[in-house]
Design a protein around this motif. Structure first.
Motif, short mmCIF file in Angstrom:
data_model
loop_
_atom_site.label_atom_id
_atom_site.label_comp_id
_atom_site.label_asym_id
_atom_site.label_seq_id
_atom_site.Cartn_x
_atom_site.Cartn_y
_atom_site.Cartn_z
N ARG A 24 0.82 -1.22 0.00
CA ARG A 24 0.00 0.00 0.00
C ARG A 24 0.85 1.27 0.00
O ARG A 24 0.64 2.16 -0.84
CB ARG A 24 -0.92 0.00 1.23
N ASP A 25 1.80 1.36 0.92
CA ASP A 25 2.50 2.62 1.14
C ASP A 25 3.71 2.82 0.23
O ASP A 25 4.03 3.96 -0.12
CB ASP A 25 2.96 2.71 2.59
N SER A 26 4.39 1.72 -0.14
CA SER A 26 5.63 1.84 -0.90
C SER A 26 5.48 1.37 -2.34
O SER A 26 5.70 2.14 -3.27
CB SER A 26 6.75 1.04 -0.22
N LYS A 27 5.08 0.13 -2.52
CA LYS A 27 5.05 -0.42 -3.86
C LYS A 27 4.05 0.29 -4.76
O LYS A 27 4.34 0.60 -5.91
CB LYS A 27 4.75 -1.92 -3.80
N ILE A 28 2.86 0.55 -4.21
CA ILE A 28 1.87 1.34 -4.96
C ILE A 28 1.97 2.81 -4.58
O ILE A 28 2.00 3.70 -5.43
CB ILE A 28 0.44 0.83 -4.69
N MET B 295 -5.09 0.98 -2.83
CA MET B 295 -4.50 1.39 -1.56
C MET B 295 -5.57 1.47 -0.47
O MET B 295 -5.35 1.05 0.67
CB MET B 295 -3.81 2.74 -1.71
N GLU B 296 -6.73 1.98 -0.81
CA GLU B 296 -7.83 2.08 0.15
C GLU B 296 -8.29 0.68 0.60
O GLU B 296 -8.56 0.45 1.78
CB GLU B 296 -9.00 2.85 -0.46
N ALA B 297 -8.37 -0.23 -0.35
CA ALA B 297 -8.78 -1.60 -0.02
C ALA B 297 -7.76 -2.27 0.89
O ALA B 297 -8.13 -3.01 1.82
CB ALA B 297 -8.97 -2.41 -1.30
N LEU B 298 -6.49 -2.01 0.66
CA LEU B 298 -5.45 -2.57 1.51
C LEU B 298 -5.51 -1.99 2.91
O LEU B 298 -5.22 -2.68 3.90
CB LEU B 298 -4.07 -2.32 0.88
#
Length: 365
Positions: free
Chosen positions: A244-248, A347-350
């Motif tokens: 969520r925070d890095s890869k995407i 990201m929101e789903a994660l």
């Protein structure tokens, strides 16, 4: 009277229930995943060594994707040997260091790496040492850069002899690294594989599988069986947060638009998806690609059979499927579409998945 079964409650579960979860997790998820990874890395070595035309490169590219999948399936348990022996950063740091790579290729342009002669042998040793001890110059993304361009296999005629040697050496290093993981978690290795580990003088200081299974007993680094079980959730949440925070997130938010995983193979979104599948395997048991039904002795399996945790477990399952769906729906390839709204939706789903796992974790005490 004594309780020989020592089946006291630890939190909402009995010690024996959690021991079965932990044992199944080691044997059926961790060790099996690493064994599959090693097998595909071995095939990757063979395919790269056999490259002689475009068809050979294409075959190596397909094997790279399969090997890559099994690495991503392992990222929910980086808390063990992969972290302690720095195997994760060694094999999976990106972006690939193009500057240093180009330096080596230009410096040794007149040498054929791996060839005979003192100059060639000296150059080969320097490259091999850089691959063996480095991070940004080795691993999956070194091989990726050398055999892919813009999502397609490279033409064999475009690859120099030195690039081919570099790819061979990096692939061999990947294979040895994966054998370290199998061995450290007490998976079986063949005599030939053990010889490779002996050659690099690797012997794990700890049997990670037994350490995890023996949680709560003398000698284990886990003082209670529950702490080991909760490590399963912690490992899952670590990769959820990283995706969520890095890869995407790093490229999607503009924090670092160069921080894109597997950009040359156009494999980024598949990487993200397989990372969350690693969460599914860790929670549901086993290491199958679909993993639709939790195994009875998995963490989610036992939580579904407990009135205090059933609803929270079901919420995790719902959020897990939503996260996988949102990642699968991201606009491809990510390297060209990282600002698309679909990335933010994933990201929101994660975020929802992480929150639901935290809620379940809080109920286990």
């Amino acid at each position: 009277c004594s309780d020989d079964d020592n089946d006291e409650h630890i939190g909402v579960f009995t010690a024996n229930e959690l021991k079965e979860v932990n044992s199944s997790y080691v044997d059926n998820t961790v060790v099996e995943t690493y064994r599959n990874l090693a097998n595909y890395n071995k095939q990757l070595v063979a395919d790269i060594n056999a490259m002689s035309d475009d068809a050979g490169v294409a075959k190596a590219c397909e094997t790279w994707k399969l090997s890559r999948k099994w690495w991503e399936f392992s990222e929910a348990f980086l808390f063990g040997a992969a972290g302690d022996y720095a195997i994760d950063p060694h094999t999976d740091t990106w972006p690939f260091d193009r500057t240093q790579f180009d330096f080596y290729m230009n410096k040794y342009a007149n040498n054929v790496l791996g060839g005979e002669g003192s100059d060639n042998e000296k150059a080969t040793k320097i490259i091999d040492d850089a691959i063996t001890t480095g991070t940004n110059l080795t691993g999956f993304h070194a091989v990726e850069y050398l055999i892919f361009r813009e999502g397609q296999p490279r033409h064999f005629a475009d690859m120099t002899a030195n690039e081919i040697y570099f790819a061979k050496s990096a692939a061999q290093d990947l294979y040895v690294s994966s054998l370290k993981l199998v061995s450290a978690w007490c998976g079986e290795v063949s005599a030939d594989e053990q010889a490779l580990l002996d050659e690099v003088e690797f012997a794990s200081a700890i049997n990670y599988g037994e350490n995890f299974k023996n949680a709560g007993n003398a000698g284990s680094t886990y003082s209670t069986v529950l702490l080991a079980s909760k490590e399963i959730i912690a490992g899952a949440n670590d990769i959820i947060g990283e995706v969520r925070d890095s890869k995407i997130g790093a490229p999607a938010t503009g924090e670092d638009v160069n921080y894109i995983e597997s950009p040359h193979a156009y494999n980024s979104i598949q990487d993200f998806y397989d990372n969350i599948m690693s969460v599914k395997h860790a929670l549901y048991g086993g290491c199958t690609v679909d993993g639709t039904t939790p195994q009875a002795k998995s963490l989610i399996g036992v939580c579904l059979n407990n009135d205090k945790t059933k609803a929270a477990a079901q919420n995790v399952m719902t959020n897990l499927e939503n996260a996988l769906s949102k990642i699968s729906s991201m606009k491809k390839p990510f390297v060209l579409n990282y600002t698309d709204q679909s990335a933010k939706d994933a990201m929101e789903a994660l975020d929802g998945l992480e929150n639901s796992l935290n809620a379940l974790n809080d109920l286990l005490d």
